[in-house]
Design a protein around this motif. Structure first.
Motif, short mmCIF file in Angstrom:
data_model
loop_
_atom_site.label_atom_id
_atom_site.label_comp_id
_atom_site.label_asym_id
_atom_site.label_seq_id
_atom_site.Cartn_x
_atom_site.Cartn_y
_atom_site.Cartn_z
N ASP A 284 73.15 76.96 100.95
CA ASP A 284 73.81 78.26 100.97
C ASP A 284 73.34 79.10 102.14
OD1 ASP A 284 74.95 77.38 98.68
OD2 ASP A 284 73.92 78.76 97.33
N ARG A 285 72.04 79.13 102.37
CA ARG A 285 71.51 79.91 103.50
C ARG A 285 71.95 79.32 104.83
NH1 ARG A 285 67.32 83.73 102.43
NH2 ARG A 285 66.64 83.71 100.25
N SER A 286 72.11 78.00 104.89
CA SER A 286 72.54 77.38 106.16
C SER A 286 73.98 77.74 106.48
CB SER A 286 72.36 75.85 106.09
OG SER A 286 73.42 75.22 105.41
N ILE A 287 74.77 78.00 105.46
CA ILE A 287 76.16 78.42 105.68
C ILE A 287 76.20 79.84 106.23
CG2 ILE A 287 78.36 78.91 104.54
CD1 ILE A 287 77.65 76.58 102.59
N LEU A 288 75.36 80.70 105.68
CA LEU A 288 75.32 82.10 106.13
C LEU A 288 74.66 82.25 107.49
CD1 LEU A 288 74.37 83.91 102.79
CD2 LEU A 288 76.59 83.94 103.94
N ASP B 87 83.97 74.78 89.22
CA ASP B 87 84.08 74.32 87.83
C ASP B 87 82.76 73.78 87.29
OD1 ASP B 87 83.84 71.93 89.19
OD2 ASP B 87 85.79 71.13 88.58
N GLY B 88 81.70 73.77 88.11
CA GLY B 88 80.40 73.31 87.64
C GLY B 88 80.29 71.81 87.48
N GLN B 89 81.25 71.06 88.00
CA GLN B 89 81.23 69.60 87.82
C GLN B 89 80.68 68.85 89.03
OE1 GLN B 89 81.83 68.13 84.82
NE2 GLN B 89 81.83 70.31 84.24
N VAL C 156 81.70 81.42 89.51
CA VAL C 156 81.96 82.16 90.74
C VAL C 156 82.68 81.24 91.73
CG1 VAL C 156 79.95 83.63 90.39
CG2 VAL C 156 79.72 81.55 91.76
N LYS C 157 83.23 81.86 92.77
CA LYS C 157 83.96 81.10 93.79
C LYS C 157 83.07 80.01 94.39
CE LYS C 157 86.43 81.69 98.18
NZ LYS C 157 86.85 82.67 99.23
N ASP C 158 83.63 78.82 94.54
CA ASP C 158 82.86 77.70 95.08
C ASP C 158 82.47 77.98 96.52
OD1 ASP C 158 81.58 75.31 95.01
OD2 ASP C 158 83.36 74.07 94.68
N ARG C 159 81.34 77.41 96.95
CA ARG C 159 80.89 77.60 98.32
C ARG C 159 81.68 76.68 99.25
NH1 ARG C 159 74.99 74.85 97.48
NH2 ARG C 159 75.54 72.68 97.95
N PRO C 160 81.77 77.03 100.54
CA PRO C 160 82.51 76.19 101.49
C PRO C 160 81.89 74.81 101.63
CG PRO C 160 82.09 78.39 102.41
CD PRO C 160 81.28 78.28 101.15
N GLY C 161 82.75 73.79 101.68
CA GLY C 161 82.29 72.43 101.94
C GLY C 161 81.35 71.87 100.90
N TRP D 1 69.81 89.07 98.87
CA TRP D 1 70.49 87.81 99.20
C TRP D 1 71.31 87.31 98.02
CZ3 TRP D 1 70.40 82.88 97.22
CH2 TRP D 1 71.08 81.93 97.98
N LEU D 2 70.76 87.39 96.81
CA LEU D 2 71.51 86.96 95.63
C LEU D 2 72.80 87.74 95.49
CD1 LEU D 2 68.93 86.48 92.72
CD2 LEU D 2 70.22 84.72 93.92
N SER D 3 72.73 89.05 95.68
CA SER D 3 73.92 89.89 95.54
C SER D 3 74.97 89.50 96.57
CB SER D 3 73.55 91.36 95.72
OG SER D 3 72.63 91.77 94.73
N GLN D 4 74.54 89.19 97.78
CA GLN D 4 75.47 88.80 98.83
C GLN D 4 76.07 87.43 98.54
OE1 GLN D 4 73.62 88.33 102.64
NE2 GLN D 4 75.53 88.03 103.75
N GLN D 5 75.25 86.48 98.10
CA GLN D 5 75.71 85.11 97.93
C GLN D 5 76.66 84.96 96.75
OE1 GLN D 5 75.24 82.63 99.96
NE2 GLN D 5 76.37 81.19 98.70
N TYR D 6 76.39 85.66 95.66
CA TYR D 6 77.18 85.45 94.44
C TYR D 6 78.11 86.62 94.12
CZ TYR D 6 74.06 81.51 93.71
OH TYR D 6 73.37 80.35 93.86
N ALA D 7 78.38 87.44 95.13
CA ALA D 7 79.28 88.59 94.93
C ALA D 7 80.66 88.10 94.48
CB ALA D 7 79.38 89.39 96.21
#
Length: 352
Positions: free
Chosen positions: A87-91, A218-220, A288-293, A346-352
């Motif tokens: 996640d941090r590498s994406i940001l 979807d958590g899968q 929450v919305k899935d992360r890119p890639g 960072w949590l607030s930004q990542q999982y907004a």
């Protein structure tokens, strides 16, 4: 005899150092930059141990690394130092390139110069062990065979691409210069001292704090879960008997979907630390919305490590997660100390 461990204040590195000194009298020189995930408190129990020498520093600082090598004359260097969170590498990918690629290059250069000046017996005995990840292999379909050491590299995130680059550098330094290297590629680790941005410690911390348990998509997404102390025992075995120039996959034989992992943690906490209102911690799950890639599945085939070196994990997922939950329940002060204001932002930004 001495070993040099880089990234020693991080999650896996600190567990390795603690386990090593619990079983060996051999001195450890620890090197860590102490970025957000490098926590000096992880090694606090060793402050009065004469076998442990901690140095704050960067693997990219060739002068510092060279001086440590000359001063302590280690028989092995184990490289845990890395930026490691997708996640941090994406940001912000630049830190990952600087540490994982450029930093590894400078570390290899310092080690190559040190190794090249050793006497013939010491050169033959020396090892450089590079700790890497299964994410360099990319993603798998649900029914596809697990990653073996022969699987092609297909990294899909800035993090995994940076680790793939570091793996290639390590391989090249063996084949070009003869540096006696070993590489391990592990599956998802969990256990004590895990920084609470990753799934398992994040869920434990948020559950106890009464906060949402964020699940991507979807958590899968399926991962192979490896208890960190099993990983450390595998690294010790590879250092002891691994074939120079070779790669060994380290896995837990525990493939589970993220949502299943979260359910298991919630059910464990329901028994060990029930909510005051009597409801299950599952009530706090939030999609929450899935992360890119986002890679769908990772799975490690660790057959080679068992066949050639006799290693298998000691923990099942059930026993490992029980130990992990108990550690976090017993060490909540550690969690709050590392969960700084910057981490919460960072949590607030990542999982907004």
């Amino acid at each position: 005899m001495t070993i040099l461990v880089t990234g020693s204040a991080g999650f896996i590195g600190s567990n390795f150092v603690l386990d090593w000194l619990a079983d060996h009298d051999e001195t450890v020189v620890s090197l860590d930059k102490l970025t957000y995930a490098g926590n000096r408190e992880n090694l606090a129990s060793l402050d009065s141990d004469a076998r442990h020498h901690f140095v704050k520093g960067d693997i990219g600082d060739t002068r510092l690394v060279s001086s440590l090598l000359e001063q302590h004359r280690p028989r092995a260097v184990l490289n845990f130092a890395a930026e490691s969170h997708v996640d941090r590498s994406i940001l912000g990918p630049e830190d990952f390139i600087q540490t994982n690629v450029v930093g590894t290059f400078h570390l290899l250069e310092a080690v190559r110069a040190y190794w090249g000046a050793l006497d013939e017996q010491s050169k033959a005995d020396f090892r450089f062990l590079h700790v890497s990840t299964d994410e360099v292999y990319g993603t798998l379909e649900v029914q596809a065979p697990a990653f073996t050491e022969e699987h092609p590299y297909q990294p899909n995130s800035p993090y995994s691409a940076s680790k793939a680059a570091s793996d290639h550098l390590v391989r090249a330094y063996h084949h070009t210069y003869g540096l006696p290297v070993l590489t391990t590629n592990c599956s998802n680790n969990y256990g004590p001292y895990h920084f609470p941005e990753k799934l398992i410690p994040l869920v434990i911390r948020n559950a106890l704090a009464g906060e949402a348990l964020p699940i991507y998509g979807d958590g899968q997404q399926i991962r192979d879960w490896l208890y960190v102390k099993d990983h450390c025992s595998a690294i010790r075995r590879v250092l002891e008997a691994g074939q120079v120039g070779e790669t060994y996959n380290v896995g837990g034989w525990n493939e589970k979907a993220n949502l299943e992992v979260v359910h298991y943690i919630c059910d464990t906490l329901d028994r060990e630390a029930p909510r005051a209102d009597g409801l299950s911690y599952r009530e706090q799950i939030s999609f929450v919305k899935d992360r890119p890639g986002h890679d769908r599945r990772y799975a490690i085939d660790a057959t080679r490590l068992e066949r050639e070196l006799g290693w298998r994990p000691a923990e099942t997922f059930e026993t490992g997660i029980a130990k992990t939950v108990r550690w976090y329940l017993d060490n909540q002060a550690w969690v709050e100390n590392v969960a700084s204001g910057a981490y919460r932002e960072w949590l607030s930004q990542q999982y907004a």
